[in-house]
Write a protein that holds these residues in place. Sequence first.
Motif, PDB file in Angstrom:
ATOM      1  N   ARG A  20       0.845  -1.200   0.000  1.00 54.62           N
ATOM      2  CA  ARG A  20       0.000   0.000   0.000  1.00 54.62           C
ATOM      3  C   ARG A  20       0.877   1.245   0.000  1.00 54.62           C
ATOM      4  NH1 ARG A  20      -4.497  -0.018   4.473  1.00 54.62           N
ATOM      5  NH2 ARG A  20      -5.296   1.630   3.118  1.00 54.62           N
ATOM      6  N   PRO A  21       1.106   1.825  -1.159  1.00 53.69           N
ATOM      7  CA  PRO A  21       1.924   3.048  -1.217  1.00 53.69           C
ATOM      8  C   PRO A  21       1.191   4.220  -0.580  1.00 53.69           C
ATOM      9  CG  PRO A  21       0.969   2.585  -3.365  1.00 53.69           C
ATOM     10  CD  PRO A  21       0.612   1.424  -2.478  1.00 53.69           C
ATOM     11  N   VAL A  22       1.961   5.235  -0.223  1.00 50.55           N
ATOM     12  CA  VAL A  22       1.381   6.476   0.292  1.00 50.55           C
ATOM     13  C   VAL A  22       0.800   7.236  -0.899  1.00 50.55           C
ATOM     14  CG1 VAL A  22       1.880   8.673   1.432  1.00 50.55           C
ATOM     15  CG2 VAL A  22       3.003   6.563   2.218  1.00 50.55           C
ATOM     16  N   PRO A  23      -0.491   7.580  -0.849  1.00 50.65           N
ATOM     17  CA  PRO A  23      -1.072   8.328  -1.970  1.00 50.65           C
ATOM     18  C   PRO A  23      -0.319   9.638  -2.196  1.00 50.65           C
ATOM     19  CG  PRO A  23      -2.801   7.507  -0.508  1.00 50.65           C
ATOM     20  CD  PRO A  23      -1.481   7.265   0.186  1.00 50.65           C
ATOM     21  N   PRO A  24      -0.115  10.017  -3.453  1.00 55.48           N
ATOM     22  CA  PRO A  24       0.650  11.244  -3.746  1.00 55.48           C
ATOM     23  C   PRO A  24       0.107  12.486  -3.061  1.00 55.48           C
ATOM     24  CG  PRO A  24       0.268   9.991  -5.753  1.00 55.48           C
ATOM     25  CD  PRO A  24      -0.523   9.316  -4.675  1.00 55.48           C
ATOM     26  N   GLU A  25      -1.226  12.607  -2.966  1.00 51.82           N
ATOM     27  CA  GLU A  25      -1.796  13.791  -2.331  1.00 51.82           C
ATOM     28  C   GLU A  25      -1.497  13.825  -0.834  1.00 51.82           C
ATOM     29  OE1 GLU A  25      -5.092  10.651  -2.570  1.00 51.82           O
ATOM     30  OE2 GLU A  25      -3.484  11.385  -3.879  1.00 51.82           O
ATOM     31  N   VAL A  26      -1.384  12.644  -0.222  1.00 49.50           N
ATOM     32  CA  VAL A  26      -1.033  12.579   1.205  1.00 49.50           C
ATOM     33  C   VAL A  26       0.435  12.946   1.383  1.00 49.50           C
ATOM     34  CG1 VAL A  26      -0.814  11.070   3.214  1.00 49.50           C
ATOM     35  CG2 VAL A  26      -2.849  10.915   1.741  1.00 49.50           C
ATOM     36  N   ARG A  27       1.289  12.418   0.518  1.00 42.26           N
ATOM     37  CA  ARG A  27       2.713  12.783   0.562  1.00 42.26           C
ATOM     38  C   ARG A  27       2.884  14.301   0.462  1.00 42.26           C
ATOM     39  NH1 ARG A  27       4.596  11.350  -4.600  1.00 42.26           N
ATOM     40  NH2 ARG A  27       3.734  13.387  -5.060  1.00 42.26           N
ATOM     41  N   GLU A  28       2.158  14.908  -0.434  1.00 39.16           N
ATOM     42  CA  GLU A  28       2.278  16.355  -0.593  1.00 39.16           C
ATOM     43  C   GLU A  28       1.772  17.106   0.643  1.00 39.16           C
ATOM     44  OE1 GLU A  28       4.066  17.917  -3.006  1.00 39.16           O
ATOM     45  OE2 GLU A  28       4.558  15.810  -3.313  1.00 39.16           O
TER      46      GLU A  28
END
Length: 199
Positions: A20-28
């Motif tokens: 389960r990768p970290v969603p890009p919007e959450v990373r940002e």
Amino acid sequence: MEFAEVVRRRRMVRDYDPDRPVPPEVRERLLEHAVRAPSAGFSQGWAFLVLESAGERERFWAATTDGGTPDGWLTRMRRAPLLVVPLSHKAAYLDRYAEADKGWTDRDESRWPVPYWDVDTGMAALLMLLTAVDEGLAGCFFGVPPERVPALRAAFGIPEDHRPIGCVSVGYAGAEDRRSPSLRRGRRPVEEVVHRGSW
């Protein structure tokens, strides 16, 4: 989530779901919140090395560990899909406080009672950890062994004037996540650590 609940739920998680990768919007959001941390003189002397691809993360672990057979901790930590290395930049503070509005005419490091460049970067790391909890993810802040810092610098081209203060791992908690044995010590009560008016 209410802020008080985020604070209560914040803990260091040492195992992650590798699928389960970290969603890009959450990373940002993690990074956007990190730069909201306080900084002396609004110096903002920090930078963040973001490592997401399998190759980047493998390079990080190769640079920061001895290459032997990983123990249980390292095996579980290596599953984190996102690593952020917060870097402090002392020169930004020394330069800022040599500006006219601060009143110092030099960059004398002895004026600083503590290294606020590291303190402020640590606060930015904490904001990332709190954001992870608020987003339903888990995180951990851990150190980079001092003897491994040169290899980390070489692996990622980190400039000499930026110091890694540690690493923040982020992801969804894995099935093997377990509480640290250190927690058996219990949290110190407020009454034990707060001194009102005098020691």
